[in-house]
Write a protein that holds these residues in place. Structure first.
Motif, mmCIF file in Angstrom:
data_model
loop_
_atom_site.group_PDB
_atom_site.id
_atom_site.type_symbol
_atom_site.label_atom_id
_atom_site.label_comp_id
_atom_site.label_asym_id
_atom_site.label_seq_id
_atom_site.Cartn_x
_atom_site.Cartn_y
_atom_site.Cartn_z
ATOM 1 N N GLU A 156 0.829 -1.205 0.000
ATOM 2 C CA GLU A 156 0.000 0.000 0.000
ATOM 3 C C GLU A 156 0.864 1.256 0.000
ATOM 4 O O GLU A 156 0.616 2.199 -0.759
ATOM 5 C CB GLU A 156 -0.907 -0.021 1.225
ATOM 6 C CG GLU A 156 -2.176 0.761 0.967
ATOM 7 C CD GLU A 156 -3.173 0.574 2.097
ATOM 8 O OE1 GLU A 156 -3.639 1.601 2.591
ATOM 9 O OE2 GLU A 156 -3.431 -0.589 2.477
ATOM 10 N N LYS A 157 1.912 1.242 0.813
ATOM 11 C CA LYS A 157 2.763 2.431 0.923
ATOM 12 C C LYS A 157 3.280 2.882 -0.444
ATOM 13 O O LYS A 157 3.309 4.064 -0.754
ATOM 14 C CB LYS A 157 3.944 2.135 1.860
ATOM 15 C CG LYS A 157 4.905 3.295 1.976
ATOM 16 C CD LYS A 157 6.023 3.063 2.963
ATOM 17 C CE LYS A 157 7.025 4.194 2.879
ATOM 18 N NZ LYS A 157 8.292 3.884 3.524
ATOM 19 N N TYR A 158 3.713 1.937 -1.269
ATOM 20 C CA TYR A 158 4.310 2.297 -2.559
ATOM 21 C C TYR A 158 3.329 2.112 -3.731
ATOM 22 O O TYR A 158 3.738 2.152 -4.881
ATOM 23 C CB TYR A 158 5.569 1.466 -2.806
ATOM 24 C CG TYR A 158 6.685 1.741 -1.811
ATOM 25 C CD1 TYR A 158 7.394 2.934 -1.841
ATOM 26 C CD2 TYR A 158 7.034 0.789 -0.843
ATOM 27 C CE1 TYR A 158 8.430 3.180 -0.928
ATOM 28 C CE2 TYR A 158 8.059 1.028 0.064
ATOM 29 C CZ TYR A 158 8.746 2.222 0.013
ATOM 30 O OH TYR A 158 9.774 2.462 0.897
ATOM 31 N N HIS A 159 2.061 1.900 -3.446
ATOM 32 C CA HIS A 159 1.025 1.727 -4.486
ATOM 33 C C HIS A 159 1.429 0.682 -5.522
ATOM 34 O O HIS A 159 1.424 0.955 -6.731
ATOM 35 C CB HIS A 159 0.748 3.053 -5.212
ATOM 36 C CG HIS A 159 0.366 4.157 -4.283
ATOM 37 N ND1 HIS A 159 -0.841 4.193 -3.625
ATOM 38 C CD2 HIS A 159 1.039 5.239 -3.866
ATOM 39 C CE1 HIS A 159 -0.879 5.252 -2.853
ATOM 40 N NE2 HIS A 159 0.248 5.911 -2.964
ATOM 41 N N CYS A 160 1.822 -0.485 -5.057
ATOM 42 C CA CYS A 160 2.280 -1.518 -6.000
ATOM 43 C C CYS A 160 1.135 -1.999 -6.892
ATOM 44 O O CYS A 160 0.024 -2.230 -6.431
ATOM 45 C CB CYS A 160 2.855 -2.706 -5.229
ATOM 46 S SG CYS A 160 4.343 -2.268 -4.330
ATOM 47 N N LEU A 161 1.438 -2.139 -8.185
ATOM 48 C CA LEU A 161 0.423 -2.570 -9.156
ATOM 49 C C LEU A 161 0.171 -4.073 -9.070
ATOM 50 O O LEU A 161 -0.922 -4.533 -9.393
ATOM 51 C CB LEU A 161 0.873 -2.231 -10.578
ATOM 52 C CG LEU A 161 1.138 -0.761 -10.900
ATOM 53 C CD1 LEU A 161 1.666 -0.626 -12.321
ATOM 54 C CD2 LEU A 161 -0.133 0.054 -10.730
ATOM 55 N N GLY A 162 1.219 -4.811 -8.696
ATOM 56 C CA GLY A 162 1.081 -6.264 -8.691
ATOM 57 C C GLY A 162 2.236 -6.905 -7.943
ATOM 58 O O GLY A 162 3.018 -6.210 -7.270
ATOM 59 N N VAL A 163 2.341 -8.230 -8.084
ATOM 60 C CA VAL A 163 3.358 -8.983 -7.349
ATOM 61 C C VAL A 163 4.044 -9.988 -8.268
ATOM 62 O O VAL A 163 3.410 -10.656 -9.078
ATOM 63 C CB VAL A 163 2.739 -9.687 -6.108
ATOM 64 C CG1 VAL A 163 1.559 -10.565 -6.499
ATOM 65 C CG2 VAL A 163 3.773 -10.486 -5.324
ATOM 66 N N GLU A 164 5.355 -10.048 -8.124
ATOM 67 C CA GLU A 164 6.165 -11.078 -8.771
ATOM 68 C C GLU A 164 7.321 -11.390 -7.830
ATOM 69 O O GLU A 164 7.250 -11.026 -6.647
ATOM 70 C CB GLU A 164 6.599 -10.637 -10.177
ATOM 71 C CG GLU A 164 7.259 -9.274 -10.280
ATOM 72 C CD GLU A 164 8.741 -9.302 -10.005
ATOM 73 O OE1 GLU A 164 9.130 -8.879 -8.892
ATOM 74 O OE2 GLU A 164 9.525 -9.678 -10.887
#
Ligand code: HPA
Length: 237
Positions: free
Chosen positions: A172-180
């Motif tokens: 949330e802190k870095y507004h991540c678009l997704g995960v890998e």
């Protein structure tokens, strides 16, 4: 020249390397997109092929899964084989409902819960950037033929399976678009060695809607990402 994990001889690896995670995808790219492709590594089945895309010599080298595996191959390619540029071409799970299956992401920052950077370079950080000039070239290439791509941060996870139910706070802190699971290692190694790296991802599953692709679909249908990576490579001066 051969390293503990790479059997290629001097000159067999191009200055520019594309890295899918999966060795079968490396083979698929070599067979479908490269001319005169030659198998240049098969240690541990981590297949690598060098061939031509238009007038550019390019190597497609599988990274395996996860930060440690990517950390090994990126370091050996940059340090022992004098590679200049690595573009990871992988898949990710999406955290955003606006991102659909097969949408493309350009990763400008990798955020992690891993201590890889501290372990590798005694530099404690949970965020690292990809190469800005390479990203610019990827964006210009994409817009030259109206390929949609979303630029943003990705969460590079240490674990694929989680039995804890809290989500890492960094997402949330870095507004991540997704995960890998690999880009943080690639960008960290590139930065430490003064080399170039970036990462293009295709959304393979949605953590919002729970839609997912099959492994066969994934292997075959990531053509848009491969085309963008190869077209970008052919424009590197
Ligand atoms: N989690 C971690 N890595 C991934 C995923 C995921 O859901 N999808 C593709 N790579």
């Amino acid at each position: 020249m051969p390293t503990p994990h790479i059997e290629s001889r001097e000159g067999e690896i191009a200055k520019v390397v594309l890295m899918p995670g999966d060795p079968k995808r490396a083979q698929f790219i070599a067979e479908h997109f490269l001319k005169d492709a030659v198998l240049v590594n098969d240690v541990r089945g981590m297949k690598a092929y060098t061939g031509m895309y238009q007038d550019t010599k390019v190597t497609v080298f599988a990274s395996g899964m996860g930060i440690p595996s990517m950390g090994i191959y990126a370091y050996e390619l940059y340090h022992f084989y004098d590679v200049d540029t690595i573009i990871r071409i992988g898949s990710c799970g999406s955290y955003q409902k606006e991102l659909n299956l097969y949408d493309l992401i350009l990763v400008d920052q990798a955020v992690t819960d891993s201590n890889f950077s501290e372990s590798f370079a005694n530099n404690k950080t949970d965020i690292v950037s990809s190469d800005a000039s390479l990203n610019q070239l990827i964006l210009e290439t994409a817009s030259s033929y109206q390929q949609k791509i979303t630029k943003g941060a990705i969460f590079c996870s240490e674990a694929f399976y989680h039995i804890a139910d809290q989500t890492p706070w960094q997402i949330e802190k870095y507004h991540c678009l997704g995960v890998e699971m690999e880009s943080f290692a690639l960008f960290t190694v590139a930065k430490a060695l003064g080399k170039k790296a970036s990462c293009i991802l295709t959304v393979s599953d949605s953590l919002v809607t729970k839609e997912e692709t099959t492994s066969e679909e994934r292997e075959k249908s990531f053509t848009a990402m491969m085309k963008l990576a190869l077209e970008t490579v052919s424009r590197i001066k």
